[in-house]
Write an enzyme that holds these catalytic residues in place. Structure first.
Site, PDB file in Angstrom:
ATOM      1  N   GLY A 245      33.461  47.573  31.235  1.00 54.89           N
ATOM      2  CA  GLY A 245      32.677  46.590  30.475  1.00 54.89           C
ATOM      3  C   GLY A 245      33.558  45.463  29.949  1.00 54.89           C
ATOM      4  N   GLU A 371      42.460  42.327  37.610  1.00 52.72           N
ATOM      5  CA  GLU A 371      41.041  42.363  37.222  1.00 52.72           C
ATOM      6  C   GLU A 371      40.157  42.738  38.408  1.00 52.72           C
ATOM      7  OE1 GLU A 371      39.862  41.921  34.254  1.00 52.72           O
ATOM      8  OE2 GLU A 371      41.346  40.760  33.134  1.00 52.72           O
ATOM      9  N   THR A 373      40.894  43.693  42.752  1.00 56.74           N
ATOM     10  CA  THR A 373      41.406  42.884  43.869  1.00 56.74           C
ATOM     11  C   THR A 373      40.247  42.185  44.588  1.00 56.74           C
ATOM     12  OG1 THR A 373      41.184  44.622  45.529  1.00 56.74           O
ATOM     13  CG2 THR A 373      43.246  44.607  44.258  1.00 56.74           C
ATOM     14  N   HIS A 374      40.650  41.229  45.433  1.00 56.15           N
ATOM     15  CA  HIS A 374      39.680  40.473  46.230  1.00 56.15           C
ATOM     16  C   HIS A 374      38.793  41.437  47.045  1.00 56.15           C
ATOM     17  CE1 HIS A 374      38.442  36.660  47.805  1.00 56.15           C
ATOM     18  NE2 HIS A 374      38.683  36.997  49.050  1.00 56.15           N
TER      19      HIS A 374
HETATM   20  P1  TGC Z   1      31.783  54.064  39.229  1.00 56.49           P
HETATM   21  O1  TGC Z   1      31.377  55.483  39.466  1.00 56.49           O
HETATM   22  O2  TGC Z   1      31.226  52.990  40.085  1.00 56.49           O
HETATM   23  O3  TGC Z   1      31.491  53.670  37.705  1.00 56.49           O
HETATM   24  C1  TGC Z   1      31.870  54.496  36.616  1.00 56.49           C
HETATM   25  C2  TGC Z   1      31.023  54.113  35.427  1.00 56.49           C
HETATM   26  O4  TGC Z   1      31.291  52.739  35.059  1.00 56.49           O
HETATM   27  C3  TGC Z   1      30.071  51.959  35.177  1.00 56.49           C
HETATM   28  N1  TGC Z   1      30.476  50.649  35.679  1.00 56.49           N
HETATM   29  C4  TGC Z   1      30.562  49.554  34.901  1.00 56.49           C
HETATM   30  N2  TGC Z   1      30.266  49.365  33.614  1.00 56.49           N
HETATM   31  C5  TGC Z   1      30.462  48.131  33.105  1.00 56.49           C
HETATM   32  N3  TGC Z   1      30.942  47.107  33.842  1.00 56.49           N
HETATM   33  C6  TGC Z   1      31.261  47.264  35.154  1.00 56.49           C
HETATM   34  N4  TGC Z   1      31.774  46.241  35.861  1.00 56.49           N
HETATM   35  C7  TGC Z   1      31.065  48.533  35.749  1.00 56.49           C
HETATM   36  N5  TGC Z   1      31.277  49.053  36.981  1.00 56.49           N
HETATM   37  C8  TGC Z   1      30.911  50.350  36.933  1.00 56.49           C
HETATM   38  C9  TGC Z   1      29.199  52.731  36.116  1.00 56.49           C
HETATM   39  O5  TGC Z   1      27.854  52.426  35.922  1.00 56.49           O
HETATM   40  C10 TGC Z   1      29.524  54.171  35.733  1.00 56.49           C
HETATM   41  O6  TGC Z   1      28.864  54.475  34.520  1.00 56.49           O
HETATM   42  P2  TGC Z   1      28.325  55.954  34.235  1.00 56.49           P
HETATM   43  O7  TGC Z   1      27.660  55.839  32.910  1.00 56.49           O
HETATM   44  O8  TGC Z   1      27.389  56.261  35.386  1.00 56.49           O
HETATM   45  O9  TGC Z   1      29.534  56.831  34.216  1.00 56.49           O
HETATM   46  O10 TGC Z   1      33.374  54.037  39.234  1.00 56.49           O
HETATM   47  P3  TGC Z   1      34.393  54.176  40.432  1.00 56.49           P
HETATM   48  O11 TGC Z   1      35.408  55.186  40.013  1.00 56.49           O
HETATM   49  O12 TGC Z   1      33.667  54.402  41.739  1.00 56.49           O
HETATM   50  O13 TGC Z   1      35.115  52.746  40.461  1.00 56.49           O
HETATM   51  C11 TGC Z   1      34.390  51.588  40.705  1.00 56.49           C
HETATM   52  C12 TGC Z   1      35.314  50.356  40.851  1.00 56.49           C
HETATM   53  C13 TGC Z   1      36.259  50.521  42.017  1.00 56.49           C
HETATM   54  C14 TGC Z   1      34.428  49.168  41.109  1.00 56.49           C
HETATM   55  C15 TGC Z   1      36.080  50.103  39.562  1.00 56.49           C
HETATM   56  O14 TGC Z   1      36.789  51.168  39.147  1.00 56.49           O
HETATM   57  C16 TGC Z   1      36.915  48.847  39.576  1.00 56.49           C
HETATM   58  O15 TGC Z   1      36.427  47.810  39.183  1.00 56.49           O
HETATM   59  N6  TGC Z   1      38.246  48.901  40.001  1.00 56.49           N
HETATM   60  C17 TGC Z   1      39.131  47.780  39.847  1.00 56.49           C
HETATM   61  C18 TGC Z   1      40.081  48.085  38.709  1.00 56.49           C
HETATM   62  C19 TGC Z   1      40.400  46.883  37.908  1.00 56.49           C
HETATM   63  O16 TGC Z   1      39.716  45.869  37.926  1.00 56.49           O
HETATM   64  N7  TGC Z   1      41.448  46.970  37.091  1.00 56.49           N
HETATM   65  C20 TGC Z   1      41.788  45.922  36.216  1.00 56.49           C
HETATM   66  C21 TGC Z   1      42.838  46.366  35.229  1.00 56.49           C
HETATM   67  S1  TGC Z   1      42.995  45.262  33.860  1.00 56.49           S
HETATM   68  C22 TGC Z   1      43.701  43.897  34.479  1.00 56.49           C
HETATM   69  O17 TGC Z   1      43.914  43.708  35.627  1.00 56.49           O
HETATM   70  C23 TGC Z   1      44.023  42.890  33.471  1.00 56.49           C
HETATM   71  S2  TGC Z   1      44.764  41.486  34.106  1.00 56.49           S
HETATM   72  C24 TGC Z   1      44.927  40.743  32.651  1.00 56.49           C
HETATM   73  C25 TGC Z   1      45.231  39.305  32.736  1.00 56.49           C
HETATM   74  O18 TGC Z   1      44.284  38.453  32.800  1.00 56.49           O
HETATM   75  O19 TGC Z   1      46.456  39.024  32.627  1.00 56.49           O
HETATM   76  P1  FAD Z   2      45.999  49.274  44.815  1.00 56.71           P
HETATM   77  O1  FAD Z   2      44.826  49.812  44.078  1.00 56.71           O
HETATM   78  O2  FAD Z   2      47.048  50.238  45.269  1.00 56.71           O
HETATM   79  O3  FAD Z   2      45.463  48.455  46.067  1.00 56.71           O
HETATM   80  C1  FAD Z   2      46.304  48.103  47.161  1.00 56.71           C
HETATM   81  C2  FAD Z   2      45.411  47.492  48.248  1.00 56.71           C
HETATM   82  O4  FAD Z   2      44.462  48.455  48.686  1.00 56.71           O
HETATM   83  C3  FAD Z   2      44.609  46.281  47.731  1.00 56.71           C
HETATM   84  O5  FAD Z   2      44.535  45.306  48.719  1.00 56.71           O
HETATM   85  C4  FAD Z   2      43.224  46.876  47.471  1.00 56.71           C
HETATM   86  O6  FAD Z   2      42.194  45.910  47.606  1.00 56.71           O
HETATM   87  C5  FAD Z   2      43.145  47.925  48.588  1.00 56.71           C
HETATM   88  N1  FAD Z   2      42.199  48.999  48.274  1.00 56.71           N
HETATM   89  C6  FAD Z   2      42.252  49.893  47.244  1.00 56.71           C
HETATM   90  N2  FAD Z   2      41.182  50.698  47.246  1.00 56.71           N
HETATM   91  C7  FAD Z   2      40.414  50.322  48.314  1.00 56.71           C
HETATM   92  C8  FAD Z   2      39.164  50.742  48.842  1.00 56.71           C
HETATM   93  N3  FAD Z   2      38.457  51.733  48.273  1.00 56.71           N
HETATM   94  N4  FAD Z   2      38.683  50.120  49.947  1.00 56.71           N
HETATM   95  C9  FAD Z   2      39.369  49.089  50.526  1.00 56.71           C
HETATM   96  N5  FAD Z   2      40.557  48.637  50.058  1.00 56.71           N
HETATM   97  C10 FAD Z   2      41.067  49.235  48.966  1.00 56.71           C
HETATM   98  N6  FAD Z   2      46.320  46.118  34.604  1.00 56.71           N
HETATM   99  C11 FAD Z   2      45.999  46.463  33.330  1.00 56.71           C
HETATM  100  O7  FAD Z   2      45.462  47.539  33.082  1.00 56.71           O
HETATM  101  N7  FAD Z   2      46.265  45.613  32.289  1.00 56.71           N
HETATM  102  C12 FAD Z   2      46.867  44.411  32.463  1.00 56.71           C
HETATM  103  O8  FAD Z   2      47.079  43.662  31.499  1.00 56.71           O
HETATM  104  C13 FAD Z   2      47.242  44.035  33.790  1.00 56.71           C
HETATM  105  N8  FAD Z   2      47.904  42.865  34.009  1.00 56.71           N
HETATM  106  C14 FAD Z   2      48.389  42.592  35.261  1.00 56.71           C
HETATM  107  C15 FAD Z   2      49.238  41.490  35.445  1.00 56.71           C
HETATM  108  C16 FAD Z   2      49.773  41.226  36.703  1.00 56.71           C
HETATM  109  C17 FAD Z   2      50.710  40.077  36.873  1.00 56.71           C
HETATM  110  C18 FAD Z   2      49.427  42.049  37.810  1.00 56.71           C
HETATM  111  C19 FAD Z   2      49.980  41.753  39.178  1.00 56.71           C
HETATM  112  C20 FAD Z   2      48.597  43.134  37.616  1.00 56.71           C
HETATM  113  C21 FAD Z   2      48.085  43.432  36.357  1.00 56.71           C
HETATM  114  N9  FAD Z   2      47.305  44.577  36.126  1.00 56.71           N
HETATM  115  C22 FAD Z   2      46.946  44.925  34.853  1.00 56.71           C
HETATM  116  C23 FAD Z   2      47.076  45.538  37.219  1.00 56.71           C
HETATM  117  C24 FAD Z   2      46.002  45.105  38.206  1.00 56.71           C
HETATM  118  O9  FAD Z   2      44.737  45.227  37.653  1.00 56.71           O
HETATM  119  C25 FAD Z   2      46.170  45.974  39.466  1.00 56.71           C
HETATM  120  O10 FAD Z   2      47.353  45.525  40.125  1.00 56.71           O
HETATM  121  C26 FAD Z   2      44.977  45.889  40.385  1.00 56.71           C
HETATM  122  O11 FAD Z   2      43.828  46.452  39.798  1.00 56.71           O
HETATM  123  C27 FAD Z   2      45.234  46.563  41.750  1.00 56.71           C
HETATM  124  O12 FAD Z   2      45.813  47.809  41.597  1.00 56.71           O
HETATM  125  P2  FAD Z   2      47.147  48.189  42.439  1.00 56.71           P
HETATM  126  O13 FAD Z   2      48.132  47.109  42.222  1.00 56.71           O
HETATM  127  O14 FAD Z   2      47.512  49.563  42.076  1.00 56.71           O
HETATM  128  O15 FAD Z   2      46.697  48.096  43.956  1.00 56.71           O
END
Ligand code: TGC
Ligand code: FAD
Length: 392
Positions: A245, A371, A373-374
């Site tokens: 969220g 946030e 990946t693509h």
């Molecule tokens: P899944 O089973 O689909 O969902 C689990 C529960 O979460 C709910 N949900 C959401 N709720 C709110 N917003 C969303 N966008 C939601 N997407 C899913 C869903 O309804 C479910 O709820 P419940 O009540 O049924 O349990 O979960 P999954 O394990 O299959 O994963 C889904 C997936 C791959 C889409 C998700 O995990 C994901 O988005 N992965 C990407 C991870 C990511 O974005 N990491 C970011 C880390 S933070 C960061 O990068 C900060 S950068 C900071 C900066 O700007 O410098």
């Molecule tokens: P992986 O999950 O290992 O993915 C590697 C490749 O596999 C990607 O191309 C991905 O698209 C692909 N892949 C993975 N799963 C699948 C699938 N099911 N199907 C097809 N392809 C798939 N995280 C935080 O929590 N807080 C932060 O503040 C934060 N800041 C960041 C700042 C920077 C500069 C960077 C680079 C990252 C930051 N992140 C943060 C982490 C970021 O959110 C992760 O790098 C990102 O979510 C991807 O995770 P990973 O790097 O482990 O790649």
């Protein structure tokens, strides 16, 4: 010291869709970026250092928690104002926008939405004023795209929780005052905990050697038997949906922010193409360069409309997670392609730090990965339109 000649493109008169307040907020942020960010940012990026002196200015323009209500220290603005601020700040640098995204959407938002009144009163005003800087710990070494697998965990010890584990790739980690950390309890349920600098066993080593987002500090959050007071658990939401969220809010800001980076590249390339003479005329007069510039302004305009409509939906509480994913994915790809094309228009000068394009291009390599990946965002759209889950 870089001179900022930026002129904002508005090919479809999208300003007509904005309120006077939106325009005021945008102008104030733009003026601040021109005055305080542009002159110094290249130097900080080259040195791989976060310009900490920008924190007070970011707080003053309201970029820390733009939509957080005034009673908690925020300016209480709407979602389009938030988006426009992120656009202007990322026009300066994606790393500076990152700091705002983390502070606003990943630290203040969960405390506001999932915290209790005591937690809101204790942390939000200090985060809004920049007295506290926050970080958000979701990603782990073995769980990036799949955060649900996280192994960071906490145990109930009666009068406190005991937190163990590690997060990596965490923006602002090296100097954060507080961290919103996602960890599993003994039943495997994910909860958010507020961890404060100074708690014994909590360390934040910096990540070096980045070619991207160099003006933003990245690091780890390491928890070695950290005693977290029970009142630091966010009580009002648990499960993976809680951190996801927060990501919805940050991804929304990035969809706008990426437009800023693209605008800056386009504006720089357009100006350069009119001034650079080759074969006796400005390179802007060659069809191949016009094709690049015409496609850039077309893509920027489409991205602006997508972001504006998403902002309207978000203001009405109707924006879905999948719609936000589409905008993040589209607009970041749009920006990175424009950065690459703009760099070519500048020829050799395109690789120089005298211009912002190469820095934007390198920054966007992180933005397209963090946030979600693509590819992950494409799969979110795929699931939404087909009902078939292609993640697992
Ligand atoms: P899944 O089973 O689909 O969902 C689990 C529960 O979460 C709910 N949900 C959401 N709720 C709110 N917003 C969303 N966008 C939601 N997407 C899913 C869903 O309804 C479910 O709820 P419940 O009540 O049924 O349990 O979960 P999954 O394990 O299959 O994963 C889904 C997936 C791959 C889409 C998700 O995990 C994901 O988005 N992965 C990407 C991870 C990511 O974005 N990491 C970011 C880390 S933070 C960061 O990068 C900060 S950068 C900071 C900066 O700007 O410098
Ligand atoms: P992986 O999950 O290992 O993915 C590697 C490749 O596999 C990607 O191309 C991905 O698209 C692909 N892949 C993975 N799963 C699948 C699938 N099911 N199907 C097809 N392809 C798939 N995280 C935080 O929590 N807080 C932060 O503040 C934060 N800041 C960041 C700042 C920077 C500069 C960077 C680079 C990252 C930051 N992140 C943060 C982490 C970021 O959110 C992760 O790098 C990102 O979510 C991807 O995770 P990973 O790097 O482990 O790649």
């Amino acid at each position: 010291m870089a001179q900022d000649l930026f002129q904002s493109p508005d090919y479809y008169n999208i300003d007509d869709l904005l309120s006077d307040e939106h325009k005021l907020v945008r102008q104030a942020t733009r003026d601040w970026v021109k005055r305080d960010v542009t002159p110094i940012i290249e130097d900080y990026a080259q040195r791989a250092e976060f310009p900490k002196q920008l924190i007070s200015g970011l707080a003053e323009v309201g970029a820390f928690g733009p939509y957080i209500p005034e009673e908690y220290g925020g300016p209480g603005l709407d979602q389009i104002s938030y988006g426009l601020m992120m656009q202007e700040i990322e026009r300066g640098d994606s790393g500076v926008r990152s700091t705002c995204s983390v502070q606003s959407s990943l630290v203040m938002y969960p405390i506001y939405a999932y915290g209790n009144e005591e937690q809101r009163k204790k942390y939000l005003p200090k985060l809004a004023s920049g007295e506290f800087l926050g970080s958000f710990g979701l990603t782990e070494p073995n769980f990036g795209s799949n955060p649900g697998g996280m192994v960071t965990n906490f145990k109930d010890m009666g009068d406190h929780y005991l937190l163990n584990g590690a997060k990596m790739w965490i923006s602002n980690a090296p100097f954060c005052d507080v961290a919103v950390v996602w960890a599993k309890n003994e039943e495997g349920r994910i909860h958010g905990l507020i961890v404060e600098r100074g708690m014994e066993g909590f360390t934040t080593p910096e990540t070096h050697n980045k070619w991207s987002l160099r003006a933003s500090a990245t690091g780890e959050l390491v928890f070695d038997n950290v005693k977290v007071p029970k009142e630091n658990l966010l009580p009002n939401k648990s499960g993976l949906g809680a951190p996801l969220g927060c990501l919805d809010s940050a991804r929304f800001g990035i969809a706008w922010g990426a437009i800023g980076a693209a605008m800056d590249c386009y504006d720089t390339a357009l100006r350069y193409s009119k001034e650079r003479i080759q074969f006796g005329k400005p390179i802007a007069g060659f069809q191949l360069q016009q094709k690049k510039l015409a496609e850039m302004i077309t893509e920027i305009t489409k991205a602006q409309l997508l972001a504006w409509r998403l902002g309207v939906l978000k203001n009405e509480g109707r924006a879905t997670s999948a719609q936000i994913s589409m905008a993040k994915r589209n607009n970041v790809e749009m920006a990175i392609k424009i950065a690459r094309e703009a760099r070519q228009i500048l020829g050799g000068m395109g690789i120089s730090g005298d211009y912002s394009i190469m820095r934007h291009m390198m920054n966007l390599e992180s933005v397209i990965t963090y946030e979600g990946t693509h590819d992950i965002h494409l799969l979110i759209t795929g699931l939404d339109i087909t009902g078939e889950n292609a993640f697992k």
